[in-house]
Design an enzyme around this catalytic site. Structure first.
Site, mmCIF file in Angstrom:
data_model
loop_
_atom_site.group_PDB
_atom_site.id
_atom_site.type_symbol
_atom_site.label_atom_id
_atom_site.label_comp_id
_atom_site.label_asym_id
_atom_site.label_seq_id
_atom_site.Cartn_x
_atom_site.Cartn_y
_atom_site.Cartn_z
ATOM 1 N N TYR A 1 8.012 -13.299 -24.941
ATOM 2 C CA TYR A 1 8.741 -12.096 -24.037
ATOM 3 C C TYR A 1 9.380 -12.548 -23.020
ATOM 4 O O TYR A 1 9.501 -13.878 -22.343
ATOM 5 C CB TYR A 1 7.869 -11.397 -23.747
ATOM 6 N N HIS B 1 -8.469 7.877 -1.336
ATOM 7 C CA HIS B 1 -7.565 6.585 -0.442
ATOM 8 C C HIS B 1 -6.367 6.507 -1.454
ATOM 9 O O HIS B 1 -5.182 7.770 -1.603
ATOM 10 C CB HIS B 1 -8.087 5.740 0.058
ATOM 11 N N HIS C 1 1.153 6.072 -0.641
ATOM 12 C CA HIS C 1 0.585 7.062 -1.896
ATOM 13 C C HIS C 1 0.510 7.272 -2.724
ATOM 14 O O HIS C 1 1.375 8.418 -2.298
ATOM 15 C CB HIS C 1 -0.044 7.983 0.089
ATOM 16 N N ASP D 1 0.519 -5.288 -20.955
ATOM 17 C CA ASP D 1 1.366 -5.855 -20.732
ATOM 18 C C ASP D 1 1.095 -6.885 -19.044
ATOM 19 O O ASP D 1 1.927 -7.973 -19.034
ATOM 20 C CB ASP D 1 2.833 -5.860 -20.747
ATOM 21 N N HIS E 1 0.937 -1.002 0.016
ATOM 22 C CA HIS E 1 0.176 -0.246 0.046
ATOM 23 C C HIS E 1 1.174 1.374 -0.112
ATOM 24 O O HIS E 1 1.962 1.401 1.174
ATOM 25 C CB HIS E 1 -1.190 -0.375 1.206
HETATM 26 ZN ZN LIG Z 1 -3.031 5.075 2.696
#
Ligand SMILES: [Zn+2]
Length: 234
Positions: free
Chosen positions: A231, A173, A99, A122, A97
């Site tokens: 590839y 978020h 930002h 891709d 996670h």
């Molecule tokens: Zn966050």
């Protein structure tokens, strides 16, 4: 510190250190976890500790009920979101996670990212979903856990397989990404940031840009991931 979790801690530590190295977050804005399927635990960044003070020992090992199995610090405040995703999306080895600003911009605009080009194709033949806003009841109930549930519900509602497009935007978020291990989930966070940036630039030049034609999307997906993939190196 239990020796059985040493390699899991190391994996989580190295993946967390890639967040600032790839420019995906400043200060403490982001967290990565690494999952050990055999033991049903994951190692995650400690809460509020800046990247330059992280060590493998500072990672916190948590079980799928949210109980700390090993470690002295408090786990990331987003731990329950990771936990729900490990529980509900089987086969994940790591979750990231961040930002990162371009992905956050799409999340704040509450827009799913269309497949505008082959860089996106891709990595997956589908748009990157953006969830709806969470309800006030859900926020008050258990915010971080509900964030995980919101992601799971969004995938169910759109009839999506979490292994087809290993990334999502949470409205207002930011991005959550996953992969076969912690490093792979950070890789997807970096890919998502890049295609979100390309998407914004594309819309600046041409606000009505259509999705890439389906036959080009398929071609790019299949040459990398299909039965006859050609590839890269054998
Ligand atoms: Zn966050």
């Amino acid at each position: 510190m239990k020796s059985e979790f040493l390699s899991l801690r190391q994996e989580a530590f190295e993946a967390n250190m890639e967040i600032p190295q790839r420019g995906l977050a400043i200060y403490t804005w982001g967290n990565v976890s690494a999952f050990d399927a055999a033991r049903s635990v994951f190692a995650i960044k400690p809460s509020g500790v800046p990247y330059d003070r992280l060590t493998p020992e500072s990672m916190v090992v948590v079980d799928l009920d949210g109980k700390v199995a090993d470690g002295t610090l408090r786990p990331s405040s987003d731990t329950k979101t990771h936990l729900v995703l490990y529980r509900e999306f089987s086969g994940l080895g790591g979750i990231t996670h961040t930002h990162s600003p371009y992905a956050v911009a799409w999340a704040q605009a509450r827009k799913s990212l269309p497949v505008f080009g082959t860089t996106h194709a891709d990595h997956g033949a589908e748009s990157v979903l953006c969830t709806p806003f969470m309800s006030s009841e859900a926020v008050n109930r258990d915010y971080e856990l509900e964030t995980g549930s919101l992601i799971v519900e969004t995938f169910k509602k759109e009839n999506r397989n979490p292994h087809d497009m290993e990334m999502v935007l949470v409205a207002g978020h930011g991005p959550f990404t996953w992969g076969k291990d912690a490093a792979d989930s950070v890789y997807h966070a970096a890919v998502l940031e890049e295609i979100c940036k390309m998407g914004i630039l594309t819309l600046q030049l041409e606000p009505h840009t259509p999705q890439l034609p389906e036959y080009i999307i398929r071609k790019h997906w299949e040459r990398k991931h299909g039965a006859g993939a050609y590839y890269g190196q054998k």
